[in-house]
Design a protein around this motif. Sequence first.
Motif, mmCIF file in Angstrom:
data_model
loop_
_atom_site.group_PDB
_atom_site.id
_atom_site.type_symbol
_atom_site.label_atom_id
_atom_site.label_comp_id
_atom_site.label_asym_id
_atom_site.label_seq_id
_atom_site.Cartn_x
_atom_site.Cartn_y
_atom_site.Cartn_z
ATOM 1 N N THR A 1 -13.531 44.724 -14.508
ATOM 2 C CA THR A 1 -12.369 44.824 -13.637
ATOM 3 C C THR A 1 -11.097 45.010 -14.462
ATOM 4 O O THR A 1 -10.861 44.284 -15.429
ATOM 5 C CB THR A 1 -12.225 43.550 -12.786
ATOM 6 N N ILE A 2 -10.288 45.985 -14.069
ATOM 7 C CA ILE A 2 -8.999 46.220 -14.722
ATOM 8 C C ILE A 2 -7.929 45.597 -13.840
ATOM 9 O O ILE A 2 -7.672 46.065 -12.727
ATOM 10 C CB ILE A 2 -8.753 47.728 -14.919
ATOM 11 N N ASN A 3 -7.325 44.529 -14.311
ATOM 12 C CA ASN A 3 -6.404 43.762 -13.486
ATOM 13 C C ASN A 3 -4.989 44.338 -13.481
ATOM 14 O O ASN A 3 -4.555 44.923 -14.484
ATOM 15 C CB ASN A 3 -6.371 42.304 -13.949
ATOM 16 N N PRO A 4 -4.252 44.154 -12.383
ATOM 17 C CA PRO A 4 -2.890 44.691 -12.258
ATOM 18 C C PRO A 4 -1.865 43.806 -12.970
ATOM 19 O O PRO A 4 -1.114 43.047 -12.350
ATOM 20 C CB PRO A 4 -2.675 44.698 -10.742
ATOM 21 N N ILE A 5 -1.827 43.913 -14.276
ATOM 22 C CA ILE A 5 -1.000 43.019 -15.083
ATOM 23 C C ILE A 5 0.488 43.206 -14.800
ATOM 24 O O ILE A 5 1.230 42.229 -14.616
ATOM 25 C CB ILE A 5 -1.284 43.238 -16.581
ATOM 26 N N LYS A 6 0.944 44.431 -14.776
ATOM 27 C CA LYS A 6 2.378 44.698 -14.603
ATOM 28 C C LYS A 6 2.876 44.133 -13.280
ATOM 29 O O LYS A 6 3.932 43.475 -13.223
ATOM 30 C CB LYS A 6 2.632 46.201 -14.679
ATOM 31 N N GLU A 7 2.128 44.380 -12.218
ATOM 32 C CA GLU A 7 2.534 43.890 -10.901
ATOM 33 C C GLU A 7 2.466 42.366 -10.820
ATOM 34 O O GLU A 7 3.339 41.726 -10.210
ATOM 35 C CB GLU A 7 1.649 44.510 -9.822
ATOM 36 N N THR A 8 1.441 41.792 -11.451
ATOM 37 C CA THR A 8 1.322 40.331 -11.453
ATOM 38 C C THR A 8 2.445 39.695 -12.250
ATOM 39 O O THR A 8 2.984 38.644 -11.866
ATOM 40 C CB THR A 8 -0.049 39.911 -12.025
ATOM 41 N N ALA A 9 2.824 40.321 -13.371
ATOM 42 C CA ALA A 9 3.930 39.808 -14.182
ATOM 43 C C ALA A 9 5.230 39.801 -13.383
ATOM 44 O O ALA A 9 6.030 38.854 -13.471
ATOM 45 C CB ALA A 9 4.090 40.646 -15.442
ATOM 46 N N LYS B 1 -4.390 52.564 -24.103
ATOM 47 C CA LYS B 1 -3.053 52.340 -24.634
ATOM 48 C C LYS B 1 -2.431 51.123 -23.969
ATOM 49 O O LYS B 1 -2.502 50.955 -22.751
ATOM 50 C CB LYS B 1 -2.178 53.572 -24.403
ATOM 51 N N VAL B 2 -1.806 50.285 -24.787
ATOM 52 C CA VAL B 2 -1.146 49.077 -24.305
ATOM 53 C C VAL B 2 0.328 49.159 -24.667
ATOM 54 O O VAL B 2 0.683 49.461 -25.812
ATOM 55 C CB VAL B 2 -1.777 47.813 -24.928
ATOM 56 N N ASP B 3 1.177 48.898 -23.694
ATOM 57 C CA ASP B 3 2.626 48.861 -23.902
ATOM 58 C C ASP B 3 3.124 47.536 -23.335
ATOM 59 O O ASP B 3 3.290 47.385 -22.128
ATOM 60 C CB ASP B 3 3.281 50.044 -23.188
ATOM 61 N N VAL B 4 3.344 46.567 -24.223
ATOM 62 C CA VAL B 4 3.701 45.228 -23.761
ATOM 63 C C VAL B 4 5.067 45.208 -23.093
ATOM 64 O O VAL B 4 5.330 44.360 -22.222
ATOM 65 C CB VAL B 4 3.649 44.207 -24.916
ATOM 66 N N GLN B 5 5.940 46.145 -23.479
ATOM 67 C CA GLN B 5 7.250 46.186 -22.825
ATOM 68 C C GLN B 5 7.131 46.726 -21.405
ATOM 69 O O GLN B 5 7.800 46.242 -20.489
ATOM 70 C CB GLN B 5 8.217 47.041 -23.644
ATOM 71 N N ASP B 6 6.290 47.733 -21.220
ATOM 72 C CA ASP B 6 6.086 48.262 -19.876
ATOM 73 C C ASP B 6 5.389 47.236 -18.989
ATOM 74 O O ASP B 6 5.742 47.071 -17.814
ATOM 75 C CB ASP B 6 5.270 49.552 -19.934
ATOM 76 N N LEU B 7 4.385 46.528 -19.540
ATOM 77 C CA LEU B 7 3.708 45.480 -18.774
ATOM 78 C C LEU B 7 4.645 44.321 -18.474
ATOM 79 O O LEU B 7 4.447 43.592 -17.503
ATOM 80 C CB LEU B 7 2.490 44.965 -19.547
ATOM 81 N N ASP B 8 5.633 44.138 -19.337
ATOM 82 C CA ASP B 8 6.595 43.033 -19.242
ATOM 83 C C ASP B 8 5.904 41.680 -19.253
ATOM 84 O O ASP B 8 6.322 40.737 -18.562
ATOM 85 C CB ASP B 8 7.473 43.164 -17.988
ATOM 86 N N CYS B 9 4.822 41.584 -20.031
ATOM 87 C CA CYS B 9 4.173 40.285 -20.215
ATOM 88 C C CYS B 9 4.964 39.494 -21.252
ATOM 89 O O CYS B 9 5.642 40.049 -22.115
ATOM 90 C CB CYS B 9 2.723 40.459 -20.642
ATOM 91 N N ASP B 10 4.859 38.176 -21.168
ATOM 92 C CA ASP B 10 5.579 37.314 -22.100
ATOM 93 C C ASP B 10 4.772 37.044 -23.359
ATOM 94 O O ASP B 10 5.334 36.892 -24.446
ATOM 95 C CB ASP B 10 5.938 36.012 -21.404
ATOM 96 N N PHE B 11 3.446 36.985 -23.206
ATOM 97 C CA PHE B 11 2.527 36.853 -24.331
ATOM 98 C C PHE B 11 1.361 37.806 -24.111
ATOM 99 O O PHE B 11 0.913 38.009 -22.977
ATOM 100 C CB PHE B 11 2.000 35.426 -24.464
ATOM 101 N N PHE B 12 0.841 38.346 -25.211
ATOM 102 C CA PHE B 12 -0.308 39.250 -25.154
ATOM 103 C C PHE B 12 -1.152 38.977 -26.387
ATOM 104 O O PHE B 12 -0.615 38.862 -27.505
ATOM 105 C CB PHE B 12 0.154 40.713 -25.141
ATOM 106 N N THR B 13 -2.459 38.858 -26.207
ATOM 107 C CA THR B 13 -3.344 38.474 -27.307
ATOM 108 C C THR B 13 -4.515 39.439 -27.417
ATOM 109 O O THR B 13 -4.967 39.989 -26.415
ATOM 110 C CB THR B 13 -3.894 37.050 -27.085
ATOM 111 N N PHE B 14 -4.994 39.646 -28.642
ATOM 112 C CA PHE B 14 -6.203 40.443 -28.835
ATOM 113 C C PHE B 14 -6.813 40.167 -30.201
ATOM 114 O O PHE B 14 -6.200 39.516 -31.048
ATOM 115 C CB PHE B 14 -5.937 41.945 -28.642
ATOM 116 N N SER B 15 -8.052 40.682 -30.400
ATOM 117 C CA SER B 15 -8.821 40.437 -31.620
ATOM 118 C C SER B 15 -9.139 41.739 -32.332
ATOM 119 O O SER B 15 -9.408 42.759 -31.686
ATOM 120 C CB SER B 15 -10.134 39.714 -31.286
ATOM 121 N N GLY B 16 -9.153 41.691 -33.665
ATOM 122 C CA GLY B 16 -9.445 42.880 -34.454
ATOM 123 C C GLY B 16 -10.889 43.318 -34.393
ATOM 124 O O GLY B 16 -11.179 44.523 -34.424
ATOM 125 N N HIS B 17 -11.816 42.371 -34.288
ATOM 126 C CA HIS B 17 -13.233 42.714 -34.423
ATOM 127 C C HIS B 17 -13.770 43.512 -33.249
ATOM 128 O O HIS B 17 -14.832 44.129 -33.358
ATOM 129 C CB HIS B 17 -14.082 41.452 -34.634
#
Length: 406
Positions: free
Chosen positions: A177-185, A207-223
Amino acid sequence: MDVKEIRKDFPILNQEINGHPLVYLDSAATSQKPQPVIEKINEYYSMHNSNVHRGVHTLGNRATEGYEGAREKVRKFIHAKSTKEIIFTRGTTTSINTIAYSYARTNLTEGDEIVLTPMEHHSNIIPWQQAAKAVGAELKYLPLQSDGTIRLEDVENTVSERTKIVAMGHVSNVLGTINPIKETAEIAHRNGAIMVVDGAQSTPHKKVDVQDLDCDFFTFSGHKMCGPSGVGVLYGKKELLEEMEPVEFGGEMIDFVGLYDSTWKELPWKFEGGTPIIAGAIGLGAAIDYLEDIGLENINKHEQELAAYALDQFDKIEGAEVYGPKERAGLVTFNLDGVHPHDVATVLDQDGIAVRAGHHCAQPLMKWLNVTATARASFYLYNTKEDIDILVAGLQKTKEFFGDVF
C-alpha cells in the motif's frame, strides 16, 4: 532500462542455489549490492581508511570528504533544505527510536495522542508504545479498508487537537500500500501534530521529496536501496532537531566537556556520537549515485509493471490468496490454501527461488488479515518477468507437492 545489463552489476545473482539459477525475490527485506557500491567500500578501506573530523592528515581529510560528501548526496536525494537535517544512523529502526526517545518523551504529556496505522512495521509501533507508556500518552489507530488502504476521511476523523504525532509508513512492507503522506501531513499540521514517515520501503524505489511531502521526520535504511547494511538516515526539520537532545553521548558529538557539564556540537553532529558509520555512509552515497544513474522514475515504472504482471499471473493459481490493493508497490504477499508459508518458501528454495515467509515484523497486520503468517515476493530493479514466471511455476510445483490438501 536494460535489466539484463543491470543484472551484470550484481555479482551475487550469478550463482546457483540447489542446482538452479538464483531468483532473488526478497528485496523488501534487503536488496543486493551492485559492483560499484562494493568497489567504493573496498576503495575506502584499501586507500582512505581513517577516522573523520578529527585528524589533519591526508587520510583523515579524504575520509571526512567522503563521509560529508555522502551526506550532501543524501540531502539532494530526498530534497532536504540543508545537510544539517541529515543524520546518519544505523538504520530506520534507530532513526525512529531517536525520534520517539528524544522528541516524543520531551514534547508529549499525559493524555496526548499518537496516531498510527495497523499496517506499520514493528519498528514504527514499539518505539511509540514505549514513549506512550513513559509519558501517559494514548495510541490511536487509523481504520483500514478491506483492501488494506486508508481513507483521508478516516484520518480527518481520527486525528484530533490532542494528537501530537502521526507516524506512518510511506509504503507497507506487507501489502505494498502506498499511503497518502502529503495529505496526511497536512491534516496532522492543521491539528498541531507532527508527521513522522517510515520511508524504508519507498526511498529505494521512487523519488522522495521531503519538502513536498512536508513531513517533519523521514527515515530510511541503506541496505534496502543497494547500499551496505548498518547505515540509515534520519531526516528532520532543522527547527525540530535543534530543540532535541542527543540520545548517545561521548566523543565526536561534543563541543566542550568539563568535569560536571558539557555542551554539544551543532547539527548534524550532535546526534552522531562516537566514531560514525564512515564506510557505510560512503557506500550509501555510492548507492545513491548508482540509483540516480538509472533513474528512480525508471525503477518505479519497472517495478509497477512487474507488480501488475505478478498479480495477473497469481490470478491463474488456484488456491492463491493475494493481500493488499491493486495499485501497489513492487511486491506480492500471498498464501497458498492449506500450505504454511514457511513450507511454501522451503519448497521454492529447492528451486533457487528466494522469498520471505513469516509475519514480516507486522503482527498486528497479520491479526487484521486473520492469518498467522504469509509469503512475500518483492521485486527490484534487477528482477524480470521471467523471475515471476519461475516463481509461479514453483508455486504450481508446491501445490503438487502438497496435493492432498487441495
